[in-house]
Design a protein around this motif. Structure first.
Motif, PDB file in Angstrom:
ATOM      1  N   GLU A 107      -9.768  -0.623   7.193  1.00  0.00           N
ATOM      2  CA  GLU A 107      -9.553  -0.543   8.630  1.00  0.00           C
ATOM      3  C   GLU A 107      -8.373   0.329   9.024  1.00  0.00           C
ATOM      4  OE1 GLU A 107     -11.570  -1.740  10.752  1.00  0.00           O
ATOM      5  OE2 GLU A 107     -12.803  -3.095   9.531  1.00  0.00           O
ATOM      6  N   ARG A 108      -7.471   0.613   8.056  1.00  0.00           N
ATOM      7  CA  ARG A 108      -6.241   1.329   8.399  1.00  0.00           C
ATOM      8  C   ARG A 108      -5.600   1.863   7.121  1.00  0.00           C
ATOM      9  NH1 ARG A 108      -5.511  -3.604   7.510  1.00  0.00           N
ATOM     10  NH2 ARG A 108      -6.482  -4.270   9.462  1.00  0.00           N
ATOM     11  N   GLY A 109      -4.579   2.674   7.310  1.00  0.00           N
ATOM     12  CA  GLY A 109      -3.746   3.119   6.205  1.00  0.00           C
ATOM     13  C   GLY A 109      -2.291   2.888   6.568  1.00  0.00           C
ATOM     14  N   LEU A 110      -1.443   2.834   5.557  1.00  0.00           N
ATOM     15  CA  LEU A 110      -0.008   2.669   5.773  1.00  0.00           C
ATOM     16  C   LEU A 110       0.714   3.815   5.083  1.00  0.00           C
ATOM     17  CD1 LEU A 110       2.359   0.910   6.840  1.00  0.00           C
ATOM     18  CD2 LEU A 110       2.356  -0.229   4.602  1.00  0.00           C
ATOM     19  N   GLN A 111       1.410   4.637   5.866  1.00  0.00           N
ATOM     20  CA  GLN A 111       2.146   5.781   5.333  1.00  0.00           C
ATOM     21  C   GLN A 111       3.648   5.575   5.505  1.00  0.00           C
ATOM     22  OE1 GLN A 111       0.585   9.128   7.547  1.00  0.00           O
ATOM     23  NE2 GLN A 111      -1.168   9.357   6.199  1.00  0.00           N
ATOM     24  N   TRP A 112       4.410   6.283   4.694  1.00  0.00           N
ATOM     25  CA  TRP A 112       5.869   6.295   4.805  1.00  0.00           C
ATOM     26  C   TRP A 112       6.258   7.706   5.244  1.00  0.00           C
ATOM     27  CZ3 TRP A 112       9.346   2.583   5.019  1.00  0.00           C
ATOM     28  CH2 TRP A 112      10.682   2.873   4.811  1.00  0.00           C
ATOM     29  N   GLY A 164      -1.310 -11.823   5.525  1.00  0.00           N
ATOM     30  CA  GLY A 164      -0.389 -10.686   5.496  1.00  0.00           C
ATOM     31  C   GLY A 164      -0.913  -9.560   4.626  1.00  0.00           C
ATOM     32  N   ARG A 165      -0.050  -8.593   4.379  1.00  0.00           N
ATOM     33  CA  ARG A 165      -0.429  -7.454   3.538  1.00  0.00           C
ATOM     34  C   ARG A 165      -0.463  -7.847   2.072  1.00  0.00           C
ATOM     35  NH1 ARG A 165       3.670  -3.034   6.209  1.00  0.00           N
ATOM     36  NH2 ARG A 165       2.474  -2.626   8.109  1.00  0.00           N
ATOM     37  N   LEU A 166      -1.304  -7.141   1.320  1.00  0.00           N
ATOM     38  CA  LEU A 166      -1.355  -7.390  -0.116  1.00  0.00           C
ATOM     39  C   LEU A 166      -0.046  -7.005  -0.795  1.00  0.00           C
ATOM     40  CD1 LEU A 166      -4.395  -7.691   0.558  1.00  0.00           C
ATOM     41  CD2 LEU A 166      -4.887  -6.555  -1.610  1.00  0.00           C
ATOM     42  N   ILE A 167       0.667  -6.038  -0.221  1.00  0.00           N
ATOM     43  CA  ILE A 167       1.950  -5.626  -0.808  1.00  0.00           C
ATOM     44  C   ILE A 167       3.106  -6.442  -0.251  1.00  0.00           C
ATOM     45  CG2 ILE A 167       1.152  -3.279  -1.251  1.00  0.00           C
ATOM     46  CD1 ILE A 167       2.767  -2.375   1.202  1.00  0.00           C
ATOM     47  N   GLY A 168       2.809  -7.448   0.574  1.00  0.00           N
ATOM     48  CA  GLY A 168       3.860  -8.294   1.123  1.00  0.00           C
ATOM     49  C   GLY A 168       4.757  -7.522   2.072  1.00  0.00           C
ATOM     50  N   ALA A 169       6.054  -7.756   1.949  1.00  0.00           N
ATOM     51  CA  ALA A 169       7.029  -7.111   2.832  1.00  0.00           C
ATOM     52  C   ALA A 169       7.547  -5.791   2.267  1.00  0.00           C
ATOM     53  CB  ALA A 169       8.204  -8.060   3.077  1.00  0.00           C
ATOM     54  N   LEU A 170       7.001  -5.362   1.125  1.00  0.00           N
ATOM     55  CA  LEU A 170       7.476  -4.131   0.500  1.00  0.00           C
ATOM     56  C   LEU A 170       7.041  -2.907   1.305  1.00  0.00           C
ATOM     57  CD1 LEU A 170       6.698  -4.853  -3.278  1.00  0.00           C
ATOM     58  CD2 LEU A 170       8.899  -5.075  -2.101  1.00  0.00           C
ATOM     59  N   THR A 171       7.845  -1.849   1.242  1.00  0.00           N
ATOM     60  CA  THR A 171       7.468  -0.570   1.826  1.00  0.00           C
ATOM     61  C   THR A 171       6.710   0.237   0.774  1.00  0.00           C
ATOM     62  OG1 THR A 171       9.482   0.550   1.096  1.00  0.00           O
ATOM     63  CG2 THR A 171       9.563  -0.592   3.229  1.00  0.00           C
ATOM     64  N   PRO A 172       5.963   1.269   1.176  1.00  0.00           N
ATOM     65  CA  PRO A 172       5.264   2.090   0.174  1.00  0.00           C
ATOM     66  C   PRO A 172       6.172   2.635  -0.931  1.00  0.00           C
ATOM     67  CG  PRO A 172       4.351   2.530   2.325  1.00  0.00           C
ATOM     68  CD  PRO A 172       5.531   1.604   2.551  1.00  0.00           C
ATOM     69  N   PRO A 173       7.371   3.163  -0.639  1.00  0.00           N
ATOM     70  CA  PRO A 173       8.219   3.627  -1.745  1.00  0.00           C
ATOM     71  C   PRO A 173       8.635   2.498  -2.676  1.00  0.00           C
ATOM     72  CG  PRO A 173       8.957   4.585   0.327  1.00  0.00           C
ATOM     73  CD  PRO A 173       7.954   3.536   0.673  1.00  0.00           C
ATOM     74  N   GLN A 174       8.852   1.311  -2.137  1.00  0.00           N
ATOM     75  CA  GLN A 174       9.225   0.174  -2.987  1.00  0.00           C
ATOM     76  C   GLN A 174       8.065  -0.232  -3.891  1.00  0.00           C
ATOM     77  OE1 GLN A 174      10.402  -2.522   0.147  1.00  0.00           O
ATOM     78  NE2 GLN A 174      12.579  -2.080  -0.119  1.00  0.00           N
ATOM     79  N   VAL A 175       6.853  -0.183  -3.357  1.00  0.00           N
ATOM     80  CA  VAL A 175       5.679  -0.487  -4.180  1.00  0.00           C
ATOM     81  C   VAL A 175       5.582   0.508  -5.332  1.00  0.00           C
ATOM     82  CG1 VAL A 175       3.160  -0.575  -4.239  1.00  0.00           C
ATOM     83  CG2 VAL A 175       4.400  -1.543  -2.289  1.00  0.00           C
ATOM     84  N   ALA A 176       5.748   1.788  -5.017  1.00  0.00           N
ATOM     85  CA  ALA A 176       5.637   2.826  -6.049  1.00  0.00           C
ATOM     86  C   ALA A 176       6.688   2.618  -7.133  1.00  0.00           C
ATOM     87  CB  ALA A 176       5.784   4.203  -5.416  1.00  0.00           C
ATOM     88  N   ARG A 177       7.916   2.271  -6.738  1.00  0.00           N
ATOM     89  CA  ARG A 177       8.985   2.068  -7.732  1.00  0.00           C
ATOM     90  C   ARG A 177       8.718   0.829  -8.582  1.00  0.00           C
ATOM     91  NH1 ARG A 177      12.362   3.846  -3.404  1.00  0.00           N
ATOM     92  NH2 ARG A 177      12.830   1.696  -2.807  1.00  0.00           N
ATOM     93  N   GLN A 178       8.301  -0.265  -7.949  1.00  0.00           N
ATOM     94  CA  GLN A 178       8.042  -1.483  -8.723  1.00  0.00           C
ATOM     95  C   GLN A 178       6.865  -1.289  -9.676  1.00  0.00           C
ATOM     96  OE1 GLN A 178       7.898  -5.324  -6.994  1.00  0.00           O
ATOM     97  NE2 GLN A 178       9.651  -4.994  -5.626  1.00  0.00           N
ATOM     98  N   TYR A 179       5.835  -0.627  -9.204  1.00  0.00           N
ATOM     99  CA  TYR A 179       4.657  -0.356 -10.040  1.00  0.00           C
ATOM    100  C   TYR A 179       5.041   0.488 -11.255  1.00  0.00           C
ATOM    101  CZ  TYR A 179       0.537   2.513 -11.261  1.00  0.00           C
ATOM    102  OH  TYR A 179      -0.435   3.221 -11.930  1.00  0.00           O
ATOM    103  N   LYS A 180       5.774   1.568 -11.021  1.00  0.00           N
ATOM    104  CA  LYS A 180       6.180   2.437 -12.124  1.00  0.00           C
ATOM    105  C   LYS A 180       7.151   1.727 -13.060  1.00  0.00           C
ATOM    106  CE  LYS A 180       8.211   6.990 -13.069  1.00  0.00           C
ATOM    107  NZ  LYS A 180       8.766   8.233 -12.463  1.00  0.00           N
ATOM    108  N   GLY A 181       8.098   0.982 -12.481  1.00  0.00           N
ATOM    109  CA  GLY A 181       9.093   0.291 -13.300  1.00  0.00           C
ATOM    110  C   GLY A 181       8.477  -0.756 -14.206  1.00  0.00           C
ATOM    111  N   TRP A 182       7.499  -1.503 -13.695  1.00  0.00           N
ATOM    112  CA  TRP A 182       6.845  -2.535 -14.505  1.00  0.00           C
ATOM    113  C   TRP A 182       6.049  -1.897 -15.637  1.00  0.00           C
ATOM    114  CZ3 TRP A 182       7.702  -7.637 -14.355  1.00  0.00           C
ATOM    115  CH2 TRP A 182       6.803  -8.489 -15.011  1.00  0.00           C
TER     116      TRP A 182
END
Length: 289
Positions: A159-164, A202-220
Motif C-alpha cells: 500500500e505504501r513505501g517508506l523512504q529516508w 505497527g510497522r514490521l520494522i518497529g520504531a527503527l528508521t530505514p538507515p537503522q534497519v540497514a545498519r542492524q541488518y548488516k551488523g547482525w
C-alpha cells in the motif's frame, strides 16, 4: 527566457507540487552542481546539441553525466510542452557516456535459507521474511505494517513505501499503479508471522528508521557470519532464484510489480550453466534426430 529563470519560476515549483521528495532532491542536486553552472545563464533556445555533447564529455563520472542530462532533458521537454521553446534538441542523437555495467550480488537459495535461520527471533525477522520471500522493493519492505498482512488468507498488501530523504522519513505511494498489489506468502512465512505478530500492530520494522534497519541488518550478518547483500538485492535474489526454479516470467513480473515484462527479463532472467547445457542438449537432440 534564461534557463535559470525557467527553473526558478516554473519548473522547480512544478516539481515540488508533482514529484516525490526523493526525486526533487536528486533534481535539485543535479541542477545546482552541473546544469546551472553551465547553462543557467543561457537562453533556452541557445542550448544546442553540440554544447550538450561537449558538456557531457567533461564529466569524470558517466553516472553523474547521465543524471545531469536527464534533468536538463526534463527541463527542456517541460518548456516545450508549455510552448516556451520551439526546438526540441532532447530527441536528437546526444552522445551519452557509456552506462557502466552493474551486476548485483545476489544470494543463492541455500544462502537465503541460512539468512532466514540466522535471524530467528531477531527484531527484524518479520521484515526479513517478507523482504526475502516476496521480492519487495526496499521502500516497500520498510513501509509494511502488520495491518497489511492477512494471515488468514496468507497474503500481504503493498500500500505504501517508506523512504529516508534528507534526514527524515517520507511515506510515499506505490511506485506505479501495478506496484499496488496483493502477494501470496509462502506457507513457512505465514506460520512464522503468526507467531511473531504483536498485539499492538505497527510497522514490521518497529520504531527503527530505514538507515537503522540497514545498519542492524548488516551488523547482525557480520556478527554471525551470515550471507549478506544490501537490502535492495534481496529483491534481485528472490526474482533470480524463482525464475531459475522454473516460475513463469509473466507471473514473476506481476509479483515484482513491473510495468513491463522486459524489465523482468533484462535484470532477473539469468540461466545458470546447467540450464544452458540443457538447452544445448535439446538442440543437439534435434540436430541428430
Amino acid at each position: 527566457m534564461l534557463l535559470r529563470e525557467f527553473w526558478n519560476d516554473r519548473f522547480w515549483p512544478y516539481c515540488t507540487r508533482n514529484l516525490r521528495e526523493s526525486t526533487c532532491v536528486g533534481y535539485e542536486s543535479a541542477w545546482r552542481l552541473h546544469v546551472a553552472p553551465r547553462f543557467g545563464a543561457m537562453q533556452m533556445e541557445s542550448i544546442s546539441v553540440e554544447l550538450v555533447d561537449k558538456w557531457l564529455a567533461g564529466f569524470a563520472s558517466s553516472g553523474a553525466a547521465r543524471k545531469a542530462w536527464a534533468v536538463l532533458r526534463a527541463i527542456l521537454r517541460r518548456a516545450i510542452r508549455w510552448n516556451l521553446l520551439d526546438v526540441d534538441i532532447t530527441r536528437r542523437d546526444i552522445q551519452l557516456p557509456a552506462k557502466p555495467h552493474y551486476e548485483p550480488v545476489i544470494l543463492g537459495i541455500r544462502q537465503q535459507r541460512s539468512l532466514l535461520q540466522g535471524f530467528y527471533d531477531h527484531p527484524l525477522e518479520a521484515w526479513l521474511i517478507c523482504a526475502v520471500s516476496c521480492g519487495l522493493r526496499t521502500e516497500e519492505g520498510y513501509g509494511l505494517e502488520w495491518s497489511d498482512i492477512d494471515l488468514r488468507a496468507g497474503v500481504l498488501h503493498i500500500e505504501r513505501g517508506l523512504q529516508w530523504v534528507s534526514g527524515h522519513e517520507v511515506v510515499v505511494p506505490p511506485k506505479t499503479e501495478l506496484s499496488r498489489r496483493t502477494l501470496p506468502l509462502p506457507r513457512f512465512a505465514v506460520k512464522r508471522l503468526r507467531e511473531l505478530k504483536p498485539r499492538e500492530g505497527g510497522r514490521l520494522i518497529g520504531a527503527l528508521t530505514p538507515p537503522q534497519v540497514a545498519r542492524q541488518y548488516k551488523g547482525w550478518c557480520k556478527r554471525y557470519s551470515l550471507p549478506h547483500v544490501p537490502a535492495r538485492n534481496l529483491r534481485h535474489s528472490w526474482a533470480t532464484n524463482t525464475l531459475a526454479a522454473g516460475a513463469d516470467i509473466a507471473i514473476v513480473s506481476k509479483i515484482l510489480g513491473h510495468s513491463d515484462i522486459k524489465t523482468t527479463a533484462r535484470y532477473y532472467l539469468k540461466p545458470d550453466i546447467a540450464a544452458l547445457r540443457d538447452a544445448q542438449r535439446l538442440w543437439e537432440r534435434a540436430l541428430i534426430a
